[in-house]
Design a protein around this motif. Structure first.
Motif, PDB file in Angstrom:
ATOM      1  N   ALA A   1       0.977   2.074  -3.540  1.00 13.15           N
ATOM      2  CA  ALA A   1       0.004   2.857  -2.377  1.00 13.15           C
ATOM      3  C   ALA A   1       0.158   4.267  -2.829  1.00 13.15           C
ATOM      4  N   PRO A   2      -1.064   5.196  -2.390  1.00 12.15           N
ATOM      5  CA  PRO A   2      -1.217   6.566  -2.388  1.00 12.15           C
ATOM      6  C   PRO A   2      -0.132   7.141  -1.567  1.00 12.15           C
ATOM      7  N   ALA A   3      -0.198   8.583  -1.486  1.00  8.71           N
ATOM      8  CA  ALA A   3       0.796   9.534  -1.064  1.00  8.71           C
ATOM      9  C   ALA A   3       0.727   9.350   0.685  1.00  8.71           C
ATOM     10  N   ALA A   4      -0.067   8.845   1.210  1.00  5.28           N
ATOM     11  CA  ALA A   4      -0.199   8.641   2.542  1.00  5.28           C
ATOM     12  C   ALA A   4       0.780   7.779   2.910  1.00  5.28           C
ATOM     13  N   PHE A   5       1.128   6.738   2.367  1.00  5.46           N
ATOM     14  CA  PHE A   5       2.326   5.957   2.501  1.00  5.46           C
ATOM     15  C   PHE A   5       3.947   6.612   2.264  1.00  5.46           C
ATOM     16  N   ALA A   6       3.889   7.694   1.659  1.00  8.18           N
ATOM     17  CA  ALA A   6       5.103   8.565   1.257  1.00  8.18           C
ATOM     18  C   ALA A   6       5.557   9.566   2.634  1.00  8.18           C
ATOM     19  N   ARG A   7       4.862   9.405   3.638  1.00  5.24           N
ATOM     20  CA  ARG A   7       4.892  10.446   4.817  1.00  5.24           C
ATOM     21  C   ARG A   7       6.294  10.190   5.211  1.00  5.24           C
ATOM     22  N   ALA A   8       7.086  11.105   5.738  1.00  3.40           N
ATOM     23  CA  ALA A   8       8.301  11.003   6.419  1.00  3.40           C
ATOM     24  C   ALA A   8       8.189  10.065   7.738  1.00  3.40           C
ATOM     25  N   GLY A   9       8.979   9.077   7.720  1.00  5.94           N
ATOM     26  CA  GLY A   9       8.784   8.244   9.049  1.00  5.94           C
ATOM     27  C   GLY A   9       7.968   7.209   8.936  1.00  5.94           C
ATOM     28  N   PHE A  10       7.275   6.872   7.871  1.00  4.55           N
ATOM     29  CA  PHE A  10       6.551   5.797   7.512  1.00  4.55           C
ATOM     30  C   PHE A  10       7.232   4.463   7.693  1.00  4.55           C
ATOM     31  N   ALA A  11       8.330   4.253   7.332  1.00  6.57           N
ATOM     32  CA  ALA A  11       9.005   2.946   7.295  1.00  6.57           C
ATOM     33  C   ALA A  11       9.348   2.712   8.829  1.00  6.57           C
ATOM     34  N   GLY A  12       9.671   3.959   9.550  1.00  6.74           N
ATOM     35  CA  GLY A  12      10.080   3.654  10.884  1.00  6.74           C
ATOM     36  C   GLY A  12       8.758   3.039  12.010  1.00  6.74           C
ATOM     37  N   LEU A  13       7.531   2.837  11.258  1.00  6.67           N
ATOM     38  CA  LEU A  13       6.510   2.510  12.149  1.00  6.67           C
ATOM     39  C   LEU A  13       6.515   0.988  12.348  1.00  6.67           C
ATOM     40  N   PHE A  14       7.507   0.353  11.490  1.00 10.05           N
ATOM     41  CA  PHE A  14       7.756  -1.173  11.582  1.00 10.05           C
ATOM     42  C   PHE A  14       8.896  -1.405  12.472  1.00 10.05           C
ATOM     43  N   LYS A  15       9.504  -0.454  13.068  1.00  7.44           N
ATOM     44  CA  LYS A  15      10.776  -0.627  13.844  1.00  7.44           C
ATOM     45  C   LYS A  15      11.011  -1.693  14.888  1.00  7.44           C
ATOM     46  N   ASN A  16       9.916  -1.840  15.518  1.00 10.57           N
ATOM     47  CA  ASN A  16       9.764  -2.867  16.727  1.00 10.57           C
ATOM     48  C   ASN A  16       9.313  -4.232  16.199  1.00 10.57           C
ATOM     49  N   GLU A  17       9.096  -4.454  14.928  1.00 11.12           N
ATOM     50  CA  GLU A  17       9.078  -5.870  14.501  1.00 11.12           C
ATOM     51  C   GLU A  17      10.451  -6.654  14.511  1.00 11.12           C
ATOM     52  N   PRO A  18      10.289  -7.802  14.805  1.00  9.73           N
ATOM     53  CA  PRO A  18      11.681  -8.784  14.698  1.00  9.73           C
ATOM     54  C   PRO A  18      12.246  -8.725  13.310  1.00  9.73           C
ATOM     55  N   GLU A  19      11.596  -8.880  12.326  1.00  8.90           N
ATOM     56  CA  GLU A  19      12.134  -8.931  10.894  1.00  8.90           C
ATOM     57  C   GLU A  19      12.829  -7.523  10.642  1.00  8.90           C
ATOM     58  N   GLU A  20      12.283  -6.453  11.024  1.00 10.90           N
ATOM     59  CA  GLU A  20      12.986  -5.167  10.891  1.00 10.90           C
ATOM     60  C   GLU A  20      14.225  -5.156  11.395  1.00 10.90           C
ATOM     61  N   LYS A  21      14.103  -5.605  12.863  1.00 10.03           N
ATOM     62  CA  LYS A  21      15.428  -5.508  13.252  1.00 10.03           C
ATOM     63  C   LYS A  21      16.724  -6.182  12.812  1.00 10.03           C
ATOM     64  N   THR A  22      16.207  -7.425  12.198  1.00  4.39           N
ATOM     65  CA  THR A  22      17.133  -8.118  11.397  1.00  4.39           C
ATOM     66  C   THR A  22      17.666  -7.669  10.037  1.00  4.39           C
ATOM     67  N   LYS A  23      16.658  -7.010   9.490  1.00  3.00           N
ATOM     68  CA  LYS A  23      16.927  -6.487   8.047  1.00  3.00           C
ATOM     69  C   LYS A  23      16.007  -5.060   7.977  1.00  3.00           C
ATOM     70  N   PRO A  24      16.797  -3.952   8.225  1.00  4.20           N
ATOM     71  CA  PRO A  24      15.940  -2.574   8.192  1.00  4.20           C
ATOM     72  C   PRO A  24      15.276  -2.552   6.703  1.00  4.20           C
ATOM     73  N   GLY A  25      13.916  -2.179   6.942  1.00  3.58           N
ATOM     74  CA  GLY A  25      13.169  -1.946   5.685  1.00  3.58           C
ATOM     75  C   GLY A  25      12.272  -3.144   5.295  1.00  3.58           C
ATOM     76  N   TYR A  26      12.627  -4.313   6.105  1.00  5.37           N
ATOM     77  CA  TYR A  26      11.943  -5.623   5.440  1.00  5.37           C
ATOM     78  C   TYR A  26      10.524  -5.468   5.018  1.00  5.37           C
ATOM     79  N   PHE A  27       9.769  -4.599   5.654  1.00  2.00           N
ATOM     80  CA  PHE A  27       8.260  -4.523   5.518  1.00  2.00           C
ATOM     81  C   PHE A  27       7.824  -3.518   4.392  1.00  2.00           C
ATOM     82  N   THR A  28       8.814  -2.671   4.172  1.00  2.00           N
ATOM     83  CA  THR A  28       8.516  -1.646   3.065  1.00  2.00           C
ATOM     84  C   THR A  28       9.221  -1.844   1.928  1.00  2.00           C
ATOM     85  N   GLU A  29      10.313  -2.849   1.881  1.00  2.00           N
ATOM     86  CA  GLU A  29      11.198  -3.093   0.505  1.00  2.00           C
ATOM     87  C   GLU A  29      10.239  -3.409  -0.640  1.00  2.00           C
ATOM     88  N   GLY A  30      10.642  -2.496  -1.690  1.00  2.00           N
ATOM     89  CA  GLY A  30       9.985  -2.468  -2.917  1.00  2.00           C
ATOM     90  C   GLY A  30       8.405  -2.103  -3.139  1.00  2.00           C
TER      91      GLY A  30
END
Length: 781
Positions: free
Chosen positions: A269-298
């Motif tokens: 993805a381009p630079a918009a996805f490199a903004r500080a706090g982007f990974a935190g936008l998924f924090k309320n998802e159940p997968e994210e609570k089990t494994k931090p960074g689940y949706f942004t991994e890789g």
């Protein structure tokens, strides 16, 4: 001016000539003073999205620009800059209204809007008013179609080009699916991807969607189906990558769908996805609570700057930014800071020209535009953080892209980068160490090496000799560079190591990890040179620095960054604590006795009886040699020789009670002896002088002994003031005895007793003041 003329004329007619001349002189002086003040203060406008959807990325830009202006004004080397920050509320109508207001104002330059769609909607109004616009975070190619606009950040099409080249040359992929919203911005991005893909014969499929009519789940399903392995194919370089050519708001929903559908990726993805706090936008998802960074991994993201692998100037900026605002600097912050410095330099550079000194705002603005247009080559470039700032024919800056990757919810530099170069030799192109990207552009692979340290023990700190002993493990993890003649990340040197020299061949553990990276572990036990500051002894804090560099490879070949795997483990442990279902689980995770979550062993500092560990810090460090070192090709270049390295800092604080009881106890006893001598009977007055002299000599011996223990210190330490105060008290005691004896000789016994009494009060008061001062120093120094 007319007001002044009328006032002065009335003064001449209504008063005598002498009074008129006085008023004329005062009026002229005041006019000169106010005119000078106005001429030395210039406005810069900053329309930014302080509220609304754009607030997410605008805040660091605004903070950095404010910091740049404050630094410039504090230096006092140029004009005084007044920054006008305006909120466009992330709305087109508001952005256009602000553009009209700024056009009518005294602002010489605008540093916004900070988002592409707002810039495209309002730049024509700035053009009509003749306001030069320096755009630091707007990637849209089309913003520079306006003659007054200068883009200092990589364009969206160039980001697409960088992602395509990275896919092919680094990840070795031959197929990609590009998801774009069907508008001019995303089409430019897709065009960049396709243009680079054609040069390397990579298959690219473009999938377009039209805003809210297409649900994110459906888009993700389409992309996942297009990227799925074809019949008979196995996982490998033929897998299809998914490129998200969209804003981060849309990207969040698409990433949710892709991950839940089991799409393999890799995702880019381009630079918009490199903004500080982007990974935190998924924090309320159940997968994210089990494994931090689940949706942004890789997830790979292309950005103008990545702080963990940035150069020296950018690292210094990032440290100042974090110290001021308490949050890490993002790429938007670095871009905003550069743009502000560019605007300030432009104002200062042309401040003596007729255009800027003119009272006509339009002429002042045109002078700024002409200066920016003159920055048209690398030789004429303005000094930036990551590179020089100069503009091509379309007023866009030539800037290279960095590639980051999310691991455990943390964005860090990808282990292999494409480092673009201005030129490459024919030999390098033939052997594959240089890559021809087309269009006169060349690149080489740059290794980003993760490094870490674990401190086993610090058994000794020798202040007198300026050394300390450390026993530690350190490791590196990197992707191997198979290019002929590539630099070796294992060629490490410790510049502060004494007696022995580090041998890279003495590796303890070596092997290859599942992701293809190489792992190396060493054990080191040696003495190191320390840089100790004893100005505040015995209230001092010292920093023990363990640093290494690769002396054989410049930073464009190898960059060492702090290993973030431990941070990922800590984040995962914190999540487990939050969601622990039983007290036993909570206690087990929160105990933190697992050494993999620490930077040092529990008994690391057990032998340092006079020291307490305060904190440890891991950071990247650069060794810059400001010399061409005899190479004529490097003359005139900035940071001509920059070596990348790693540093582990251990901050320790001296234990005040332990130190004072050992070193200052004799001085305390001498103080009591001297104080007791003040109460000797009158017939022993001569003995008072003897006690004072003996105590003063003993104090001098103690001071000499203390200095010998601390080494050859060429400045006054805090504890020495205590000794000086004590010697002064000895002198006062001797003087008081002499005065009282002279009074007794003159049969003035009453006055003599008063002198003795006054001296005892002064001595006791001095002791109390010294004690209070020492306590305050220990609390607030």
């Amino acid at each position: 001016m007319n007001i002044w003329h009328g006032w002065l004329t009335s003064g001449l007619s209504a008063r005598r000539p002498t009074a008129a001349r006085v008023h004329l002189w005062l009026g002229g002086l005041l006019l000169a003073v106010t005119g000078t003040a106005a001429a030395g203060t210039f406005q810069i406008a900053l329309p930014a999205s302080l509220s609304g959807s754009g607030e997410f990325g605008a805040k660091p830009t605004v903070n950095a620009i404010r910091m740049a202006v404050d630094e410039s004004n504090a230096e006092g080397n140029g004009q005084t800059i007044e920054l006008k920050i305006l909120d466009d509320q992330s709305k087109v109508d508001t952005a256009r209204r602000l553009a009209q207001d700024i056009g009518k104002s005294e602002a010489l330059v605008t540093l916004g809007p900070v988002s592409s769609h707002l810039a495209l909607s309002s730049l024509d109004l700035y053009r009509q008013a003749g306001v030069p616009a320096i755009l630091s975070t707007t990637h849209a190619d089309d913003v520079t179609k306006y003659k007054n606009a200068f883009r200092t950040v990589i364009s969206i099409s160039e980001l697409g080009d960088a992602i395509s080249n990275y896919l092919f040359y680094v990840l070795g992929r031959r197929r990609a699916v590009v998801l774009i919203k069907d508008d001019s911005y995303d089409r430019r991005f897709a065009g960049g991807v396709e243009a680079a893909a054609q040069n390397v014969d990579m298959d690219v499929e473009i999938i377009r969607f039209r805003g809210e009519k297409d649900r994110a789940e459906a888009i993700a399903a389409t992309a996942a189906a297009a990227a799925a392995l074809r019949p008979g194919e196995r996982p490998g370089h033929k897998e299809t990558s998914i490129i998200l050519g969209m804003t981060y708001e849309e990207g969040v929903h698409v990433m949710l769908g892709l991950k839940r559908l089991g799409a393999r990726g890799p995702f880019l993805a381009p630079a918009a996805f490199a903004r500080a706090g982007f990974a935190g936008l998924f924090k309320n998802e159940p997968e994210e609570k089990t494994k931090p960074g689940y949706f942004t991994e890789g997830l790979y993201v292309a950005a103008p700057v990545l702080m963990d692998s940035a150069n020296t100037r950018t690292l210094e900026f990032a440290q100042r930014y974090e110290k001021r605002y308490g949050t890490p600097a993002s790429w938007e912050a670095a871009q905003g800071y550069e743009a502000a410095k560019l605007a300030i330099n432009a104002i200062n550079t042309v401040s003596d020209s007729s255009g800027l000194n003119s009272s006509n705002i339009s002429e002042r603005r045109q002078a700024i535009i002409r200066h920016l247009q003159s920055l048209n080559s690398a030789e004429q470039a303005d000094r930036g953080l990551s590179s020089g700032i100069w503009f091509g024919p379309t007023r866009g800056r030539k800037q290279y892209s960095r590639m980051g990757i999310y691991r455990g919810g943390v964005l860090q530099s990808a282990p292999m980068q494409l480092y673009e170069m201005t030129q490459a030799s024919e030999a390098d192109l033939l052997n594959g160490s240089a890559i021809d990207l087309g269009g006169g552009r060349f690149a080489r692979q740059q290794q980003v090496v993760s490094a870490g340290m674990f401190i086993n023990e610090v058994p000794q700190i020798d202040i007198a000799n300026g050394t300390f002993t450390a026993d530690f493990y350190f490791w590196i993890r990197f992707m191997p560079d198979k290019v002929p003649g590539a630099a070796d990340p294992e060629h490490i040197e410790f510049p502060g190591m004494l007696k022995t020299k580090f041998d890279p061949a003495s590796v303890v553990v070596k092997g290859n990890l599942d992701d293809g990276s190489v792992y190396r572990l060493w054990h080191v036990l040696s003495d190191f040179k320390g840089d100790f500051d004893l100005h505040s002894y015995p209230l001092d804090r010292q920093t023990l620095a363990l640093r290494f560099f690769n002396a054989r490879a410049a930073s464009e070949q190898i960059v060492y960054i702090p290993d973030r795997r431990q941070d990922e483990l800590k984040a995962h442990a914190m999540e487990q604590v939050k969601h622990a279902s039983t007290p036993d689980t909570l206690r087990l995770v929160d105990d933190r006795k697992d050494p993999t979550l620490r930077d040092f062993a529990p008994d690391t500092f057990r032998r340092l009886t006079q020291w307490t560990m305060v904190k440890t810090n891991k950071e990247r460090t650069n060794l810059v040699t400001p010399s061409s070192l005899g190479d004529p090709r490097l003359v005139g270049q900035n940071n001509v020789r920059e070596l990348s390295g790693f540093k582990m800092s251990i901050e320790v604080r001296r234990r005040l009670v332990s130190t004072m009881s050992k070193s200052m106890l004799p001085l305390g006893l001498l103080t009591l002896i001297l104080f007791a001598s003040l109460f000797f009977p009158d017939k022993f007055s001569a003995n008072k002088v003897g006690v004072a002299i003996t105590v003063a000599l003993s104090c001098a011996v103690l001071l000499t002994s203390l200095n010998s223990q601390l080494g050859n210190v060429g400045y006054v330490m805090a504890v020495e003031y205590l000794f000086y105060a004590f010697l002064l008290m000895c002198l006062l005691v001797m003087i008081s005895v002499v005065i009282s004896e002279q009074l007794r000789s003159a049969s003035k016994d009453v006055q003599a007793k008063r002198v003795d009494h006054a001296m005892s009060i002064v001595f006791a008061g001095s002791l109390a003041v010294t004690a209070v001062a020492g306590w305050l120093a220990s609390q607030y120094w």
